[in-house]
Design a protein around this motif. Structure first.
Motif, short mmCIF file in Angstrom:
data_model
loop_
_atom_site.label_atom_id
_atom_site.label_comp_id
_atom_site.label_asym_id
_atom_site.label_seq_id
_atom_site.Cartn_x
_atom_site.Cartn_y
_atom_site.Cartn_z
N TYR A 261 -4.24 -7.27 11.82
CA TYR A 261 -4.95 -6.52 11.13
C TYR A 261 -6.12 -7.37 10.63
N TRP B 32 -4.26 -12.05 -2.41
CA TRP B 32 -3.35 -11.38 -2.09
C TRP B 32 -1.94 -11.39 -2.41
N TRP C 221 0.41 -8.00 8.74
CA TRP C 221 0.64 -6.81 7.69
C TRP C 221 -0.51 -6.11 7.30
N LYS C 222 -0.26 -4.74 6.83
CA LYS C 222 -1.24 -3.98 6.75
C LYS C 222 -1.83 -4.01 4.96
N GLY C 223 -3.11 -3.76 4.65
CA GLY C 223 -3.45 -4.08 3.45
C GLY C 223 -4.47 -4.90 3.31
N ASP C 224 -5.66 -4.58 2.69
CA ASP C 224 -6.70 -5.55 2.59
C ASP C 224 -6.70 -6.60 1.45
N ARG D 283 -8.20 -8.95 -1.42
CA ARG D 283 -9.23 -8.62 -2.40
C ARG D 283 -10.06 -9.86 -2.69
#
Length: 263
Positions: free
Chosen positions: A59, A77, A201-204, A206
């Motif tokens: 990702y 994160w 893994w998914k998710g941005d 910050r």
């Protein structure tokens, strides 16, 4: 009589031919069924091969940090937990990114700005009961330094929520250190630089984009039954306060987490 014999012979011949056709049709059906079974098996084998041969999903998130080249900006994160296995995160940039005419925040006379590879492995968060850790797997930079304060416990500033109680987690009001128990993070140099974040893994993640210097709160710990309190917040820090990632010939440099004493 002769006509009846001819008709009987014709009927017998037709019946024989029908039997031959039926037998061949049955044989063809069996062959087709066997072929279908072989095709289905091969499809399963191909699917299995593709599942095993394809690389792990990556990702990708590109971020741009403006502001000043004289400041470092927080990026943070929380790694997934044990159910996801070991998580990977890489922060990188090509040395020539932001090297076009009218850009060049670090080397005004050259396209060579800054190259970076910072490869991390980790799991969970400091307050989790999982196998929580962060390791620097690889670190390399060229032309200019851009990364600082790599830590499993996001390095942040802290202050008491209640001045009449102790300071939870260490430090003193306004000090910067590895106080945050809910996130990991780094600080990246600003001034107009692009960074690429690659994860499995998914998710941005910050981050501060450099448009503001105002602080952001990460978490507040203020249990009324506890003897201590803390509020953790982040804001850009001067580049002169940079702490380089640990450079070591050993591929894995561990940053273990030691839980604090119970509040």
């Amino acid at each position: 009589m002769a006509l009846e014999q001819d008709i009987g012979a014709l009927i017998a011949s037709t019946n024989q031919l029908t039997a031959v056709v039926d037998n061949k049709a049955q044989a063809l059906d069996k062959q087709m069924a066997a072929l279908d079974a072989r095709v289905a098996k091969k499809e399963q084998e191909v699917d299995k091969f593709l599942q095993e041969a394809l690389p792990e999903t990556r990702y990708v998130q590109d971020i741009f940090i403006g502001g000043s080249k004289d400041y470092l900006y927080p990026v943070w994160w929380t790694f997934p937990g044990n159910s996801e296995g070991v998580s990977e995160l890489t922060i990188s940039r090509e040395y020539g990114w932001n090297g076009g005419a009218g850009e060049r925040p670090l080397n005004p006379a050259s396209v060579h700005q800054a190259g970076l590879i910072l490869e991390l492995e980790g799991n969970s968060s400091p307050w989790s009961g999982n196998a929580n850790f962060l390791q620097i797997k690889r670190f390399n930079q060229t032309y200019n330094s851009t990364v600082s304060h790599v830590n499993f416990m996001l390095e942040c500033k802290a202050e008491k929520v209640d001045p009449n109680r102790d300071h939870y987690g260490g430090g003193s009001d306004g000090s910067i250190g590895p106080w945050c128990r809910t996130a990991s993070g780094v600080y990246l140099r600003g001034g107009g630089l692009k960074y690429r974040i690659i994860k499995n893994w998914k998710g941005d993640v910050r981050y501060f984009d450099g448009s503001s210097m105002e602080r952001k709160m990460i978490y507040e710990y203020n249990d009324p039954n506890a003897s201590s309190t803390a509020r953790w917040f982040i804001e850009p820090i001067p580049f002169t306060e940079r702490k380089a990632p640990i450079a070591n010939t050993i591929p894995y440099v561990n940053h273990p987490y030691t839980p604090p004493a119970t509040a």
